[in-house]
Design a protein around this motif. Structure first.
Motif, PDB file in Angstrom:
ATOM      1  N   GLU A 464       0.842  -1.187   0.000  1.00 43.18           N
ATOM      2  CA  GLU A 464       0.000   0.000   0.000  1.00 43.18           C
ATOM      3  C   GLU A 464       0.881   1.242   0.000  1.00 43.18           C
ATOM      4  O   GLU A 464       2.019   1.219   0.478  1.00 43.18           O
ATOM      5  N   GLU A 465       0.333   2.312  -0.548  1.00 47.60           N
ATOM      6  CA  GLU A 465       1.086   3.558  -0.613  1.00 47.60           C
ATOM      7  C   GLU A 465       0.742   4.419   0.586  1.00 47.60           C
ATOM      8  O   GLU A 465      -0.434   4.605   0.925  1.00 47.60           O
ATOM      9  N   ARG A 466       1.773   4.936   1.247  1.00 48.40           N
ATOM     10  CA  ARG A 466       1.543   5.837   2.377  1.00 48.40           C
ATOM     11  C   ARG A 466       2.787   6.701   2.589  1.00 48.40           C
ATOM     12  O   ARG A 466       3.875   6.381   2.116  1.00 48.40           O
ATOM     13  N   THR A 467       2.588   7.800   3.295  1.00 45.94           N
ATOM     14  CA  THR A 467       3.703   8.689   3.624  1.00 45.94           C
ATOM     15  C   THR A 467       4.468   8.100   4.807  1.00 45.94           C
ATOM     16  O   THR A 467       3.878   7.812   5.850  1.00 45.94           O
ATOM     17  N   MET A 468       5.786   7.952   4.656  1.00 46.01           N
ATOM     18  CA  MET A 468       6.597   7.304   5.675  1.00 46.01           C
ATOM     19  C   MET A 468       7.908   8.063   5.857  1.00 46.01           C
ATOM     20  O   MET A 468       8.304   8.858   5.001  1.00 46.01           O
ATOM     21  N   THR A 469       8.573   7.796   6.948  1.00 45.90           N
ATOM     22  CA  THR A 469       9.911   8.323   7.203  1.00 45.90           C
ATOM     23  C   THR A 469      10.886   7.147   7.191  1.00 45.90           C
ATOM     24  O   THR A 469      10.668   6.150   7.894  1.00 45.90           O
ATOM     25  N   ILE A 470      11.942   7.289   6.394  1.00 50.64           N
ATOM     26  CA  ILE A 470      12.906   6.213   6.190  1.00 50.64           C
ATOM     27  C   ILE A 470      14.240   6.620   6.813  1.00 50.64           C
ATOM     28  O   ILE A 470      14.653   7.778   6.721  1.00 50.64           O
ATOM     29  N   MET A 471      14.926   5.650   7.425  1.00 51.76           N
ATOM     30  CA  MET A 471      16.239   5.902   8.011  1.00 51.76           C
ATOM     31  C   MET A 471      17.242   4.861   7.507  1.00 51.76           C
ATOM     32  O   MET A 471      16.926   3.672   7.440  1.00 51.76           O
ATOM     33  N   PHE A 472      18.431   5.355   7.141  1.00 49.41           N
ATOM     34  CA  PHE A 472      19.577   4.489   6.873  1.00 49.41           C
ATOM     35  C   PHE A 472      20.690   4.915   7.819  1.00 49.41           C
ATOM     36  O   PHE A 472      20.940   6.115   7.993  1.00 49.41           O
ATOM     37  N   SER A 473      21.351   3.935   8.425  1.00 50.34           N
ATOM     38  CA  SER A 473      22.529   4.242   9.253  1.00 50.34           C
ATOM     39  C   SER A 473      23.657   3.303   8.856  1.00 50.34           C
ATOM     40  O   SER A 473      23.418   2.150   8.482  1.00 50.34           O
ATOM     41  N   ASP A 474      24.875   3.815   8.941  1.00 53.22           N
ATOM     42  CA  ASP A 474      26.039   3.019   8.543  1.00 53.22           C
ATOM     43  C   ASP A 474      27.217   3.422   9.423  1.00 53.22           C
ATOM     44  O   ASP A 474      27.339   4.582   9.837  1.00 53.22           O
ATOM     45  N   ASN A 505      17.481  -1.008  19.517  1.00 49.76           N
ATOM     46  CA  ASN A 505      16.567  -0.667  20.612  1.00 49.76           C
ATOM     47  C   ASN A 505      16.155   0.796  20.556  1.00 49.76           C
ATOM     48  O   ASN A 505      15.004   1.145  20.860  1.00 49.76           O
ATOM     49  N   ALA A 506      17.087   1.673  20.162  1.00 50.72           N
ATOM     50  CA  ALA A 506      16.755   3.099  20.049  1.00 50.72           C
ATOM     51  C   ALA A 506      15.677   3.307  18.995  1.00 50.72           C
ATOM     52  O   ALA A 506      14.773   4.137  19.173  1.00 50.72           O
ATOM     53  N   ILE A 507      15.763   2.574  17.907  1.00 48.86           N
ATOM     54  CA  ILE A 507      14.756   2.694  16.834  1.00 48.86           C
ATOM     55  C   ILE A 507      13.413   2.155  17.299  1.00 48.86           C
ATOM     56  O   ILE A 507      12.366   2.799  17.128  1.00 48.86           O
ATOM     57  N   ILE A 508      13.434   0.964  17.893  1.00 47.34           N
ATOM     58  CA  ILE A 508      12.178   0.333  18.315  1.00 47.34           C
ATOM     59  C   ILE A 508      11.512   1.135  19.431  1.00 47.34           C
ATOM     60  O   ILE A 508      10.285   1.273  19.466  1.00 47.34           O
ATOM     61  N   ASP A 509      12.322   1.687  20.349  1.00 47.21           N
ATOM     62  CA  ASP A 509      11.753   2.487  21.444  1.00 47.21           C
ATOM     63  C   ASP A 509      11.028   3.719  20.928  1.00 47.21           C
ATOM     64  O   ASP A 509      10.152   4.256  21.622  1.00 47.21           O
ATOM     65  N   ARG A 510      11.390   4.177  19.730  1.00 47.42           N
ATOM     66  CA  ARG A 510      10.733   5.354  19.136  1.00 47.42           C
ATOM     67  C   ARG A 510       9.747   4.940  18.040  1.00 47.42           C
ATOM     68  O   ARG A 510       9.498   5.685  17.092  1.00 47.42           O
ATOM     69  N   GLY A 512       9.846   2.728  15.691  1.00 44.90           N
ATOM     70  CA  GLY A 512      10.334   2.409  14.364  1.00 44.90           C
ATOM     71  C   GLY A 512      10.244   0.924  14.070  1.00 44.90           C
ATOM     72  O   GLY A 512      10.106   0.087  14.959  1.00 44.90           O
ATOM     73  N   THR A 513      10.327   0.584  12.778  1.00 43.34           N
ATOM     74  CA  THR A 513      10.322  -0.806  12.318  1.00 43.34           C
ATOM     75  C   THR A 513      11.648  -1.085  11.621  1.00 43.34           C
ATOM     76  O   THR A 513      12.034  -0.345  10.705  1.00 43.34           O
ATOM     77  N   ASN A 531       0.193   2.959  12.248  1.00 46.08           N
ATOM     78  CA  ASN A 531       0.175   4.396  11.994  1.00 46.08           C
ATOM     79  C   ASN A 531       0.895   5.139  13.116  1.00 46.08           C
ATOM     80  O   ASN A 531       0.793   4.782  14.294  1.00 46.08           O
ATOM     81  N   ASP A 532       1.607   6.176  12.734  1.00 42.40           N
ATOM     82  CA  ASP A 532       2.340   7.005  13.696  1.00 42.40           C
ATOM     83  C   ASP A 532       2.237   8.451  13.226  1.00 42.40           C
ATOM     84  O   ASP A 532       2.885   8.854  12.273  1.00 42.40           O
ATOM     85  N   ALA A 533       1.398   9.218  13.902  1.00 45.33           N
ATOM     86  CA  ALA A 533       1.170  10.604  13.491  1.00 45.33           C
ATOM     87  C   ALA A 533       2.415  11.463  13.633  1.00 45.33           C
ATOM     88  O   ALA A 533       2.542  12.497  12.974  1.00 45.33           O
ATOM     89  N   SER A 534       3.362  11.053  14.468  1.00 42.17           N
ATOM     90  CA  SER A 534       4.584  11.833  14.690  1.00 42.17           C
ATOM     91  C   SER A 534       5.809  11.073  14.177  1.00 42.17           C
ATOM     92  O   SER A 534       6.860  11.062  14.815  1.00 42.17           O
ATOM     93  N   HIS A 535       5.666  10.431  13.027  1.00 42.73           N
ATOM     94  CA  HIS A 535       6.750   9.562  12.575  1.00 42.73           C
ATOM     95  C   HIS A 535       8.023  10.349  12.266  1.00 42.73           C
ATOM     96  O   HIS A 535       9.136   9.863  12.496  1.00 42.73           O
ATOM     97  N   GLU A 536       7.904  11.584  11.753  1.00 41.70           N
ATOM     98  CA  GLU A 536       9.118  12.360  11.464  1.00 41.70           C
ATOM     99  C   GLU A 536       9.884  12.696  12.748  1.00 41.70           C
ATOM    100  O   GLU A 536      11.111  12.548  12.829  1.00 41.70           O
ATOM    101  N   VAL A 537       9.136  13.139  13.770  1.00 39.91           N
ATOM    102  CA  VAL A 537       9.767  13.492  15.046  1.00 39.91           C
ATOM    103  C   VAL A 537      10.385  12.256  15.697  1.00 39.91           C
ATOM    104  O   VAL A 537      11.503  12.297  16.221  1.00 39.91           O
ATOM    105  N   ASN A 538       9.659  11.138  15.668  1.00 42.50           N
ATOM    106  CA  ASN A 538      10.173   9.916  16.283  1.00 42.50           C
ATOM    107  C   ASN A 538      11.442   9.424  15.591  1.00 42.50           C
ATOM    108  O   ASN A 538      12.370   8.930  16.254  1.00 42.50           O
TER     109      ASN A 538
END
Length: 737
Positions: A464-474, A505-510, A512-513, A531-538
């Motif tokens: 499904e299409e939805r607005t999301m926040t994506i994170m990459f860490s390296d 754990n930092a991601i999951i505590d906020r 994140g998936t 759903n997470d209404a504050s996904h950008e802040v989290n």
């Protein structure tokens, strides 16, 4: 016994439990504990708030001892002669009955004789003249004899040494002794005998709040000192009609009604009247000062039942009603009178409890019988229909018949039975899932087995299409770290687990998936599957948490390296975050797929993570993320770029901390320098940009911005050699991923 067990087993454990629950709920309603009663009363309050009583006429007036009266006449208590003037004036204006919502339990200390005994230095002649004058109480009593006045009395919770009240009242009973059912009090506060004997009637002004402090019912008769006494409101009606006796009808279940010729008022079993309240009406009030001075309109008094009370600060008796948080007690008495005179009285009929129980039993049995045969959707529709019928019937009886029929108990009991059945079904489904896991656990991966057990219908390709926040860490410089473990691969594995765990754990505590691990890199996203209404802040908060936890890990590793005498290589990560439209769901083939996310926004997040080393900053985010999270973090714009493989430019930002950093003087200096650098750079003012950069190097700013300063110095030097085109708008095309 075995046969009964087999029948219960065939009937179903959940349904058997629900039958027992229904029986327990019936007993609970009969006992009627306070929480159940409170729920019912709150419902009736809501009805009154939605549809308060609308008085057609105003047979009652209130003479108010208000602040204006106290300023004009003096502090309370006033001399009883002044109250006599008030009675005479109201009588002249044609008041039908005058009732004092005030008690006079002691003689007036301002009477001439008492005053003469109090004054010092008074000559004997004057003292004798004062003593010969009638007392203020006699003056008030004389005024009362020429009018129809009802005095107030108050029932007390403790016995009192006061003498007996005035003349006995005419009380007749029919159907049995009502005293055991009435509110009982051992004490009585009443006026002095001279006033009580002059009064046309006496009535109790006692109003007992419910346990939550709200006045909903007023007792029309009470058992005080073993005698039945009327409430003031009903005594006013008796005096107004000239009736000599109040008739109380009772039954074995309690009091049924209180009556005088021409008026029969239904009550609850304790002799209390349910009040149908009207909104606070300022037009009922007139100042006592205006009445005494002759400024009161005769039309406002003539033919009215006049209540004398007070709203002055310090004297006021405030009550809370279902529709007013603060209403003077005298107006509550007025509301009772208006309700009785207009016939707009509420009542809770004797059959109400039986009706509630029958409705609860029938609905409960219907749910127990139909639940296994109906689909959840049909059963939900059935429940909504039943709820609408209960609420509609209850409201109709209130609005059109003024009957208080409770719907909350049948609704509560049916909902509890429904939830119990659903819980039983849930337990049954969980048992079935455990069997599925046991049967297929040896043949399928645990992840697929769990998906099969939880939601088999979801094991299909698609998203499904939805607005999301994506994170990459390296991890930065992981190759160097790996080389130090080339003879200890297990140690490298342990190290990876050691730093991936706190970051995860930092991601999951906020909220994140975790999408996947790619060696030392992590991909995560927000706003899916939940759903997470504050996904950008989290997401931004998770990035800062990751850095903080990594700093703690590095400190521990440094201590360990120092103790073991080995070389310490710190671990640093770069984090890229972007927000945008994505497709999320099960991605892969018919044989294997994962829950993942795809889209241009995902690619941009990956590119931003790659640019962390270019800018020398640990967290780089896209403009959409920055717009949503700007009020929560210390962030600065760092560039206007096009990433490799993409033509559309993007404004990118760096996050340096939370709100405490944003409020610091150091960050404010850095922000000012940052804005000057970008403004000069984009306007081709190379000298101005370099000057701002130099100021930033010298000033006390964030050391992490040194690489960013170096980057812009390098660009400016290149532009001085080869100037950008005339149509250049400040966008820089990155050459690396």
């Amino acid at each position: 016994m075995k046969r009964l067990f087999r029948l219960a087993r065939g009937f179903g454990a959940a349904r058997t439990i629900c039958v027992a629950l229904l029986a327990a709920l019936v007993l609970l309603r009969i006992a009627d504990p306070y929480p159940l009663m409170e729920l019912r009363l709150q419902t009736f309050d809501l009805y009154q708030a939605i549809r308060p009583r609308t008085p057609a006429e105003k047979p009652v007036a209130i003479v108010d001892i208000d602040e204006k009266s106290l300023r004009a006449i003096g502090q309370w208590p006033w001399p009883r002669t002044k109250l006599a003037d008030l009675v005479n004036r109201l009588t002249q204006l044609g008041a039908e009955v005058i009732a004092f919502d005030i008690i006079f339990p002691e003689p007036d200390r301002m009477s001439p004789k008492l005053a003469a005994e109090t004054f010092r230095g008074l000559d004997e002649t004057t003292r004798e003249k004062l003593s010969a004058l009638p007392s203020n109480d006699e003056v008030l009593a004389d005024a009362m004899r020429h009018s129809r006045v009802v005095l107030g009395e108050s029932a007390l919770q403790s016995a009192t040494p006061l003498g007996e009240p005035g003349p006995p009242m005419g009380i007749a009973t029919m159907g049995g002794d009502p005293k055991p059912f009435l509110l009982s009090y051992p004490g009585l506060l009443h006026s002095i005998p001279i006033l009580e004997h002059a009064a046309a009637g006496r009535g109790l002004v006692t109003i007992r709040n419910e346990r939550d402090g709200i006045v909903r019912r007023v007792p029309l008769i009470m058992n005080v000192r073993g005698k039945i006494l009327p409430a003031q409101a009903f005594e006013i009606l008796r005096v107004a009609t000239g009736a000599s006796t109040i008739l109380i009808r009772s039954s074995p279940a309690g009091v049924d009604s209180v009556a005088i010729p021409g008026f029969r008022v239904p009550t609850d079993s304790n002799g209390q009247l349910w009040i149908h309240f009207a909104p606070h009406d300022p037009s009922l009030y007139m100042s006592a000062a205006d009445v005494l001075s002759g400024r009161a309109s005769p039309e406002a008094i003539k033919g009215k039942l006049v209540l004398v009370g007070t709203s002055a600060i310090g004297l006021v008796d405030i009550k809370t009603t279902p529709i007013d948080a603060a209403e003077p007690g005298v107006e509550v008495q007025a509301q009772v009178l208006e309700s009785m005179l207009s016939g707009a009285m509420l009542s809770s009929p004797d059959y109400a409890t039986s009706l509630e129980l029958v409705a609860a039993v029938l609905i409960g049995i219907g749910i127990i019988a139909l639940a296994p045969a109906l689909s959840p959707l049909v059963l939900l529709a059935f429940g909504v229909l039943i709820a609408a019928a209960l609420v509609g019937t209850s409201w109709y009886e209130f609005a059109h018949e003024r009957l208080l029929i409770d719907f909350t108990f049948p609704l509560f009991s049916s909902a509890l039975i429904y939830l119990t059945l659903m819980f039983g079904n849930y337990v049954s489904e969980q048992s079935q899932r455990r069997r599925i896991r046991s049967a297929f656990g040896q043949y399928l991966s645990p992840t697929l087995v769990e998906q099969l057990a939880q939601s088999p219908e979801k094991l299909v390709l698609g998203g499904e299409e939805r607005t999301m926040t994506i994170m990459f860490s390296d991890v930065r410089g992981f190759t160097t770290i790996s080389e130090s473990y080339k003879r200890d691969p297990q140690g490298l594995t342990s190290l990876m687990n050691r730093f991936l765990t706190p970051l995860t754990n930092a991601i999951i505590d906020r909220k994140g998936t975790i999408d996947k691990y790619m060696g030392d890199a992590i991909m995560a996203f927000w706003n899916a599957p939940l759903n997470d209404a504050s996904h950008e802040v989290n997401a931004c908060a998770a990035a800062l948490d990751m850095l903080a936890r990594l700093d703690a890990l590095n400190r521990d590793r440094e201590d360990e390296a120092r103790k073991s005498g080995t070389t310490f290589i710190p671990i640093h990560v770069g984090v890229g975050i972007n927000t945008g439209s994505c497709v999320v769901g099960n991605m892969g083939s018919d044989l294997r797929f994962d829950y993942s996310v795809l889209g241009d926004s995902v690619n941009l997040a990956s590119r931003l993570e790659g640019q962390c080393k270019t800018y020398g900053l640990p967290i780089v985010i896209g403009s959409a993320t920055a717009r949503a999270a700007k009020d929560n973090f210390a962030m600065l714009e760092i560039d206007y770029i096009t990433v490799k493989g993409k033509k559309e430019p993007e404004v990118v930002y760096a996050i340096l901390g939370r709100e405490d950093v944003e409020r610091s003087d150091r960050f404010r200096r850095l922000r000012e320098i940052n804005m000057r650098v970008l403004a000069c750079y984009r306007s081709r003012d190379w000298a101005g940009a370099l000057a701002a950069i130099e100021e930033g190097r010298v000033a006390d700013t964030d050391a992490r911005f040194a690489a960013w300063f170096d980057l812009y110095v390098e660009r400016i030097q290149a532009f001085r050699v080869t100037a950008p085109p005339d149509d250049w708008d400040g966008v820089y095309a990155l050459q690396t991923k």
